[in-house]
Design a protein around this motif. Sequence first.
Motif, PDB file in Angstrom:
ATOM      1  N   THR A  54      28.222  42.194 -23.656  1.00  0.00           N
ATOM      2  CA  THR A  54      26.882  42.853 -23.155  1.00  0.00           C
ATOM      3  C   THR A  54      26.565  44.183 -24.162  1.00  0.00           C
ATOM      4  O   THR A  54      27.449  44.776 -24.161  1.00  0.00           O
ATOM      5  N   VAL A  76      18.938  45.309 -26.125  1.00  0.00           N
ATOM      6  CA  VAL A  76      18.180  45.275 -27.826  1.00  0.00           C
ATOM      7  C   VAL A  76      16.238  46.295 -27.131  1.00  0.00           C
ATOM      8  O   VAL A  76      16.702  45.900 -26.164  1.00  0.00           O
ATOM      9  N   LYS A 122      17.350  47.076 -22.754  1.00  0.00           N
ATOM     10  CA  LYS A 122      17.445  45.850 -22.103  1.00  0.00           C
ATOM     11  C   LYS A 122      18.771  45.621 -22.740  1.00  0.00           C
ATOM     12  O   LYS A 122      18.964  44.781 -23.215  1.00  0.00           O
ATOM     13  N   ALA A 123      19.762  45.189 -21.513  1.00  0.00           N
ATOM     14  CA  ALA A 123      20.402  44.331 -21.417  1.00  0.00           C
ATOM     15  C   ALA A 123      20.549  42.832 -22.260  1.00  0.00           C
ATOM     16  O   ALA A 123      19.787  42.944 -21.743  1.00  0.00           O
ATOM     17  N   PHE A 124      21.181  42.802 -22.761  1.00  0.00           N
ATOM     18  CA  PHE A 124      21.124  41.203 -24.061  1.00  0.00           C
ATOM     19  C   PHE A 124      22.093  40.758 -23.667  1.00  0.00           C
ATOM     20  O   PHE A 124      23.631  41.564 -24.075  1.00  0.00           O
ATOM     21  N   ASN A 125      22.611  38.899 -24.410  1.00  0.00           N
ATOM     22  CA  ASN A 125      24.004  38.486 -24.665  1.00  0.00           C
ATOM     23  C   ASN A 125      23.606  38.938 -26.354  1.00  0.00           C
ATOM     24  O   ASN A 125      23.043  37.150 -26.470  1.00  0.00           O
ATOM     25  N   THR A 162      22.595  35.535 -28.641  1.00  0.00           N
ATOM     26  CA  THR A 162      21.217  35.729 -29.876  1.00  0.00           C
ATOM     27  C   THR A 162      21.051  34.541 -30.637  1.00  0.00           C
ATOM     28  O   THR A 162      22.282  35.948 -31.803  1.00  0.00           O
ATOM     29  N   LEU A 167      15.603  38.057 -34.163  1.00  0.00           N
ATOM     30  CA  LEU A 167      15.141  39.835 -34.522  1.00  0.00           C
ATOM     31  C   LEU A 167      14.534  40.319 -35.688  1.00  0.00           C
ATOM     32  O   LEU A 167      14.451  39.514 -36.690  1.00  0.00           O
ATOM     33  N   ALA A 183      25.734  46.922 -19.004  1.00  0.00           N
ATOM     34  CA  ALA A 183      25.135  45.768 -18.119  1.00  0.00           C
ATOM     35  C   ALA A 183      24.753  47.524 -17.034  1.00  0.00           C
ATOM     36  O   ALA A 183      23.125  46.610 -16.131  1.00  0.00           O
TER      37      ALA A 183
END
Lengths: 158, 768
Positions: A49, A52, A55-58, A62, A67, A112
């Motif tokens: 985590t 971006v 905001k939290a993202f994995n 991705t 991007l 997170a």
Amino acid sequence: MPTHTFVLNGQQVTVDVEDDVRLLWVLRDILGVTGPKYGCGLGVCQACTSHVNGKAFNPCCTPVGDLQPTDQVTTIEGLPATVGQDLHPMQQAWLDMDVPQCGYCQPGQIMAAVAKVLQARAAGHQLGDADFDEIRNICRCGTYHRIREAISSAQTKF
Amino acid sequence: MSTEIEQPTGVSRRRFLGYVLAASTLTVAADLGAGATPAAAAVPGVPEPADLYDLNDMLTDATLATANLITITMNADGTASFALPRAEVGQGITTSTAMLIAEELDLPLSKVRVSLADARPELVFNQLTGGSNTTISTWTPVRVAAATAKQRLLEAAATELGVPLSALSALQGVITAPDGRSLGYAELAVSAASLTNLQVSVTLKAASAFTVIGTPQNRIDALDAVTGRKQFAMDVQVAGAMPAMICRPPTINGTVVSVQNQAAVQAMPGITDVAVVSTGVAVRGRTFGQCIDAVRALQVTWGPGSEDAATDASVLAELRAAENPLVVPPLPLLTEAIDARFTFHFASNSALETNCAVADVQAGSATIWASVKSPITAQEEIAAKLGLPVSAVTVHVTQGGGSFGRKLFHDAALEAAEVSQAMGKPVRLMWHRTDDFRHGRVHPMSISRVRATYSLGQVLTLDQRHTSVATEFGHGLGEIITASAAKLPVGGLTFSETIFTLTQQTPYNFGVTTQLLTEVDNGFHTGSMRNIYSPNVRCAQELVVDQLAAAMNQDPYRFRRGFLKDPRAVAVLDKVAQAGNWGRTMAPGTAQGIAIHAEYHGFVAVLVEIDCTPATVNRQIPDAVTGPRVTKAVCAVDVGLAVNPTGLQAQMMGGIMDGIAVTLTSSLHLADGVFQEGSWDNYFYTRQWNTPPELDIYVMPPTTGTPGGAGELAVAGAMAAVACAYGRATGTMPTTFPINHDAPLAFTPLPTVPPVPQSPTDGLGRAY
Ligand code: FES
Ligand code: FES
């Protein structure tokens, strides 16, 4: 080979790599940014985590080709700078509560937690037990209880 | 080596030998076997072997045999460094070791640097991290080395300041003379050094003088962990070591017959090499993502594995067939019996960091980076595999991202070495998560039959027959057992029976007690999982204890209290009963449970409250098992002396989460020779939604003055307490673990071909 440009921890970076390579590998294997950890590559364990655009993202889920050049990617390495301090208050709370055991999950847990607090704040409330129950990050060392205590103590400090 | 001397105060204090080594800055050493106390204290009641001499005594005594030195170096910047010949995998031993050094050296904890030693073959048995033994075996030698350094610094300061040594005082890394002049350790590090090796005699601090040991301290590596700077094996940058992964067979131990498209896969983006190795087909590439693509693209014809027909049911039948019968003597009049059998399913000891290692194998040498708890064995086996002399193999021990039994083995290190040799290039080899569950080591399935007889308020007999799929222990532990065989109090036992006998004990005076292990050997990769047998064996016993209490019309807490052998056990039990408000009125569908566990010279008691009401059990969380919730856990622990109470509490907390998982939610399902679980949303280890909102952990004041083991202690106590609470809340004693194992699978199994799933692509869409 296609090139991809994005902003990583405040600095613009450009990499030459196939579009579909997931960002986690671009960070770890190409750029040498090893704070985000691999625990599954499936969007399950949340060890990777990062943020971006706040905001939290994995990153493991991705493709780097998703991007845009203006996208701001923040890993645990860049978290303190988002608040202009040496340590983010969430990291400080992690130290105060002595949360880490092996530490492998903790970069993802902290990223997170920060996003979770911001999300709740935007919705006008503070995190409580019901919100903690929604955090999916695995900690195989079982530090969950101290994570709850650390988030509770840090959530009003940034 | 030590001698008893009478101090002027009349207090008997032991003197120990330390060494000052020839070096340019002060370097001191101690014999790693120094001062371990031979274990032979008698206990009341009929002692079982583990009461007298347990696994830890064996590990500690094994270290007495080798006279090898551990060294502390005083650096010119005033810090002290020490390379610990053990593996840090999260248990906090670098911190507790730094505390021992800070204490005897009178140096601030922040100035002590503890790293992990490379494999040191000369240490023979003394570089194994297991059985919660680290602090027990290093307790004296590390302090002797630190005390030697301090004495030497005082001598150097006495010379420089021109005052008698006895007039000097050392505090926080500064030595001060009566007139106020002072010198820091940094200024003395060089003048305190010796040109030759010297042997000196030192006295250790009395416990009453401790200012660091026994005080709560935060981990010395926490800052690195929370900033992402902590370096695990996959974070080590080694030139040319590109990512590598293995395409593994669809069943356990399946073999490669042929590869149809090797050239095509080798031509895929980023891929540099493809090679058949003993465990599958290895690929190496620029990124792990491209390795995953290559693994998925490989077309391989696979040969059969070692357990292709096996299912949970077939293994269970095998265990039942192998179970040792209980000999039932004729019972006296009025004697009654409780007879129960429990099943414990396969479980995964997978850590969050999957199996991984970096290997750079050259023509005449090899260098390995990995988190391994038995690095000398790893070094020997890697050398044998590569056809190199042991001295040509260097094993660097990295920080580990969890172990739970996994890192007693070095599966990935051996594999990485083989792959690097096959490709002629350095590799960074990592297992995919799905492989880590399906092909990684498992805690074996077992059944436990327990029979207790009682009459007129007394328990007359307790017999337990534990039957298990064979547990592999790792070669390092095997060597120790072989070498220690002569002095063990149990003759003529097999290897696993020895371990079983050395670890299993019954904390109660239950008359004639027998506990026997039978193993079914087969083709699974097994290992311990944050303890070897205790969580299962003791959970079964404690459930029967609750049955006995009920049958004899007694309260579970008071019943236990009346039969416990050791006052330390009574003390921890009383603590949780009082702090956890034992016996309070509970709503229907909820209940308390209480249990005790003794092992590794330590005692733990756990009280839990569980909620089994439908509203809780049927909570809906996507891709999760919710089920009963432990709403509160109270734990009291006595390890003799807690070096770092904060660290000990952390170990108890983790152990409780493990105990909850193995009782309620986490197991592996075997079907057609492969485990069905392939992700953390299949293998239901405790998550936040299973975590007790209330958790209290009490560290008891020192009882013995020496530390006992801590890393594994809580799992058995917590498992038993949760199982007992569940039984009391539902009115039915659970006999299958985890309790949800026989319910329909809570997930759809991933395919076995290709062996690993592709990573999703919806990361941005799921951002929150
Ligand atoms: S590695 Fe990204 S979620 Fe597990
Ligand atoms: S601290 Fe080890 S996995 Fe969380």
